[in-house]
Each structure stands twice: as C-alpha cells, then as structure tokens.
Design a protein around this motif. Structure first.
Motif, mmCIF file in Angstrom:
data_model
loop_
_atom_site.group_PDB
_atom_site.id
_atom_site.type_symbol
_atom_site.label_atom_id
_atom_site.label_comp_id
_atom_site.label_asym_id
_atom_site.label_seq_id
_atom_site.Cartn_x
_atom_site.Cartn_y
_atom_site.Cartn_z
ATOM 1 N N MET A 1 0.840 -1.188 0.000
ATOM 2 C CA MET A 1 0.000 0.000 0.000
ATOM 3 C C MET A 1 0.882 1.248 0.000
ATOM 4 O O MET A 1 1.913 1.286 0.672
ATOM 5 N N ASN A 2 0.475 2.261 -0.740
ATOM 6 C CA ASN A 2 1.154 3.552 -0.721
ATOM 7 C C ASN A 2 0.415 4.484 0.240
ATOM 8 O O ASN A 2 -0.795 4.712 0.071
ATOM 9 N N ILE A 3 1.145 4.997 1.225
ATOM 10 C CA ILE A 3 0.556 5.864 2.252
ATOM 11 C C ILE A 3 1.253 7.210 2.216
ATOM 12 O O ILE A 3 2.489 7.286 2.227
ATOM 13 N N ALA A 4 0.463 8.282 2.179
ATOM 14 C CA ALA A 4 0.998 9.643 2.274
ATOM 15 C C ALA A 4 0.598 10.231 3.620
ATOM 16 O O ALA A 4 -0.573 10.157 4.017
ATOM 17 N N THR A 35 5.292 7.955 2.292
ATOM 18 C CA THR A 35 5.836 9.274 1.974
ATOM 19 C C THR A 35 5.319 10.270 3.005
ATOM 20 O O THR A 35 4.100 10.376 3.221
ATOM 21 N N VAL A 36 6.232 10.979 3.656
ATOM 22 C CA VAL A 36 5.868 11.978 4.657
ATOM 23 C C VAL A 36 6.097 13.355 4.052
ATOM 24 O O VAL A 36 7.207 13.678 3.625
ATOM 25 N N ILE A 37 5.045 14.159 4.021
ATOM 26 C CA ILE A 37 5.147 15.525 3.519
ATOM 27 C C ILE A 37 5.271 16.421 4.734
ATOM 28 O O ILE A 37 4.316 16.605 5.491
ATOM 29 N N THR A 38 6.459 16.983 4.956
ATOM 30 C CA THR A 38 6.773 17.632 6.221
ATOM 31 C C THR A 38 7.643 18.868 5.989
ATOM 32 O O THR A 38 7.696 19.415 4.881
ATOM 33 N N THR A 39 8.330 19.321 7.025
ATOM 34 C CA THR A 39 9.245 20.459 6.939
ATOM 35 C C THR A 39 10.587 20.076 7.549
ATOM 36 O O THR A 39 10.721 19.027 8.191
ATOM 37 N N ARG A 40 11.556 20.966 7.381
ATOM 38 C CA ARG A 40 12.888 20.743 7.952
ATOM 39 C C ARG A 40 13.040 21.374 9.336
ATOM 40 O O ARG A 40 14.159 21.449 9.862
ATOM 41 N N VAL A 61 9.420 14.226 2.043
ATOM 42 C CA VAL A 61 9.375 15.445 1.231
ATOM 43 C C VAL A 61 9.425 16.604 2.219
ATOM 44 O O VAL A 61 8.503 16.777 3.028
ATOM 45 N N ARG A 62 10.502 17.389 2.171
ATOM 46 C CA ARG A 62 10.746 18.389 3.211
ATOM 47 C C ARG A 62 10.743 19.798 2.632
ATOM 48 O O ARG A 62 11.448 20.076 1.662
ATOM 49 N N PHE A 63 9.958 20.675 3.263
ATOM 50 C CA PHE A 63 9.905 22.077 2.862
ATOM 51 C C PHE A 63 10.667 22.924 3.885
ATOM 52 O O PHE A 63 10.689 22.599 5.081
#
Length: 399
Positions: A1-4, A35-40, A61-63
C-alpha cells in the motif's frame, strides 16, 4: 500500500521529543511505501546522530518552513499557511496514494490531507495529537467571536469527512464525538519506547548523575516544554517552599517561555537545577534517575484532555507522577495508584504533597512498581504502533 502522511513537524529520537512520528513512520514503512510531507524545522535541532533521519522504506518530502516557540501568533500563522500551500501543491502532483493520514496540530495539515483526499477520491485518517482550534482559543491566542466559530465549524467538518479519526487520549475521543457523533474513532496514546528504557545502563545513569550534578538522595523531575501552558511558576514556587528539605533536588529539563525564570531559580537555589534539552534516549535515562516526576498544565479543559508524552516516559521507567490535569491523567494515576493529583494553581498543595510522598518511602516504592506495570500493560509504543498498522489495513480494506 502507498501511504501519504501530511505532518508538519516530523522528528526522530535524536531530538528532545518523544519521537512518536518517527515510530509511526518506521512501523508503517515495514509493510508499506510511506511518503511523509513535512518540513525541515526539527532537523537543525538534532542533539545526536544515533537514528537515521529517514527510516528504511520511507521517503520524506521536506519544505523549508522555519518554526520555533518564540514566534508570534502572526508568524506561526504564516508558517502554517506556508506549509499548507506547498503541501497541497505536492499532494496533487504526486502519484495517488492508497491512503492519506493528516496529523494535527496545526489544523491546516489536516485540512490539506482532507482536501487532497476529497478531490482525489481517497480515504484519509485524521490523527488528532492536540485539540485545535480549542488549544489556541482557550490560551487566548485567537480573538473572538467570529474566527473561533469559523474554526470550530471547520474542525467538525474535518472529523465528519475523515474515514477514521485517531485521537491520542480518551478525553480527546470524547471531544471528537461531541462535534461529530457519528465519527469512526480509535484512541491510540503516544506510549513510550520500552526497548529504549530497557537499554538504559547503570553506567549511563552514573555518568548522567555526575554530569548533571545530581548530588542529593532524591530527585524530583520536570522534563518538557517550559511553555505558558505548563504551570512552570507553580512548580518553581513549590520547589522553593521545599528548600528546607536537604534530601530533595528539583531538576527542570527543557526550554520554552519560562527559560529565564527557571534559570534564575537555579542560580538562586542550590536544590534547583536547570538542564538543557536532551535527546529522547537520554531523557528516558533522566526519568529513570528520578524518584517523582511532575506532569503539569494550567487548569484548562483542553489541557485536561491532552496526551503528555512525559507521563508515559515517566511511568515506563518506574517513576510515579504528580499530575495537575483534572482529566483522564488524574483518573489514570489514581486508579492504578501510580501517582497523585494536585491542582495547578496551588504550589503550596504541591509542596505538601511532595513532603508526604517522600515521608512515606514504602508508598513511593509501591507507586513506582505500579507505574512500570501500567506502562507495560497499556503504553508499550511498539504494541500501539502495531494497533495503528492494523487499523490502517482495516480502513483501507473497508473502502
């Protein structure tokens, strides 16, 4: 499974935090593509390099969105919106996952998850780590009445839209059902890493006792944020009332709004220590040195519902706690005889409670045994993450 996973503040045990996001990502990545969409924002705050920043099988994925506790309300809002705009854009560019998780706070991260899930026709899980907007409203950070009403409506809509809601305390779960009676929910507390606790050595404790100048027989510990919500003045006042107890040392480990007050008290009183933040494994070792820990918050309903990570860490190391929340944590420590309650507005009652605790060593020892038992029975983080993984499989299988 692909999890965001939309999670603005990701961190690992190398940071001075309980590192639950890391534990969740690491567990899910064993069986899924995550995949974790996060920040630094937490990366520069690493205090050690003992854990991989990205667990095997996960992608971050880091912003670049700065955030720190000294920010004004307007600066925080800008940080939340900056993350949300970038996260939304990425959410529509990336290949569609099978499942989305949105973690709050801030509420904007859950809004992103809900929006991406809705427009792409995907199931999503709303993880509620703090009650937003309830927390900033009760702390006076959001003016009323118009904006709070709007935010409450948004919160309720998010609960109703989520395929499943995962609050981190039973009182939070009750709050969710107040706003969305038909929401599908499962409470999963933060818990603690029992393996890291088991790995603490006597040599490590001895070095820590020496390095931190823990030079009295009994240690009372507060480890966590020195925030406005944490009733730090009450703790400092109680500690000063116990200056006649040559057996007691009070240690305050952390950072926050009351930094200067804690440091001033430590400079003026031999029985008070100010300790810089520590990586999570060292914080657990510090809890293992303590005889009693303090888990304190102001008397606000939203704070009574929260899920303080330091509670679980203290219990896991066999250290009983004094709590000031009149909610589920009070019920927990009293039901299991692993701690005590005092109201947050009364430093005198806290000082009196600590005198009684240390004047009854047999009861203190029994409370420590009970603390370790309840932690192993209810708050094993590995077991809780396995439950989370099973929940995700069930949610995906039912859609």
């Amino acid at each position: 499974m692909n999890i965001a996973i939309f999670l603005q503040y990701y961190h690992t045990p190398d940071c001075p935090t309980a590192a639950r996001p890391y534990a969740l990502v690491k567990r899910l990545a064993q069986d899924h593509d995550v995949t974790v969409i996060t920040t630094r924002s937490w990366e520069p705050r690493r205090l050690s390099q003992d854990f991989p920043w990205v667990p095997s099988g996960a992608n971050l994925v880091r912003f670049d969105v700065p955030y720190h506790n000294s920010m004004s309300s307007l600066e925080r809002l800008r940080a939340f919106l900056s993350y949300a705009v970038r996260a939304v854009a990425h959410g529509f560019r990336m290949p569609p996952p099978d499942l989305i998780i949105g973690s709050s706070p801030p509420l904007s991260a859950a809004m992103v998850a809900a929006g991406v899930a809705s427009l792409r026709g995907l199931p999503w899980i709303f993880e509620v780590q703090d009650l937003w907007p309830e927390f900033p409203i009760q702390m006076g950070a959001i003016p009323g009445p118009g904006l709070p009403s709007l935010l409450y409506g948004l919160e309720s809509a998010l609960y109703r839209s989520a395929t499943h809601v995962v609050p981190v305390s039973p009182d939070m779960e009750r709050h969710v059902h107040t706003l969305a009676p038909n929401a599908s929910t499962t409470s999963l507390e933060y818990g603690t890493d029992l393996q890291l606790v088991a790995d603490i050595t006597d040599d490590q404790r001895s070095r820590m006792r020496r390095d931190l100048s823990i030079d009295r027989p009994s240690l009372v510990l507060y480890a966590g944020k020195f925030g406005r919500a944490n009733a730090i003045p009450t703790l400092l006042d109680a500690a000063q009332q116990l200056s006649d107890r040559s057996d007691l040392l009070f240690a305050f480990a952390g950072r926050g709004y009351y930094d200067s007050a804690v440091q001033q008290a430590a400079d003026q009183h031999d029985h008070i220590r100010a300790i810089d933040p520590l990586p999570y494994p060292d914080t657990l070792a510090l809890f293992s040195l303590a005889d009693v820990s303090l888990v304190s918050f102001l008397d606000r309903p939203v704070l009574a519902a929260n899920s303080p990570s330091k509670l679980y860490d203290s219990l896991a190391t066999g250290t009983p706690v004094v709590v000031t929340n009149p909610g589920w944590t009070k019920r927990l420590v009293e039901r299991h005889a692993c701690g005590w309650y005092t109201p947050p507005e009364s430093p005198t009652r806290l000082a009196h409670r600590l005198r009684r605790v240390f004047d009854n060593p047999d009861r203190l020892e029994e409370a420590g045994r009970n603390a370790r038992t309840v932690a192993h029975q209810q708050f094993d983080r590995a077991a809780l993450m396995n439950q989370y993984a099973s929940l995700i499989d069930n949610v995906r299988g039912s859609t």
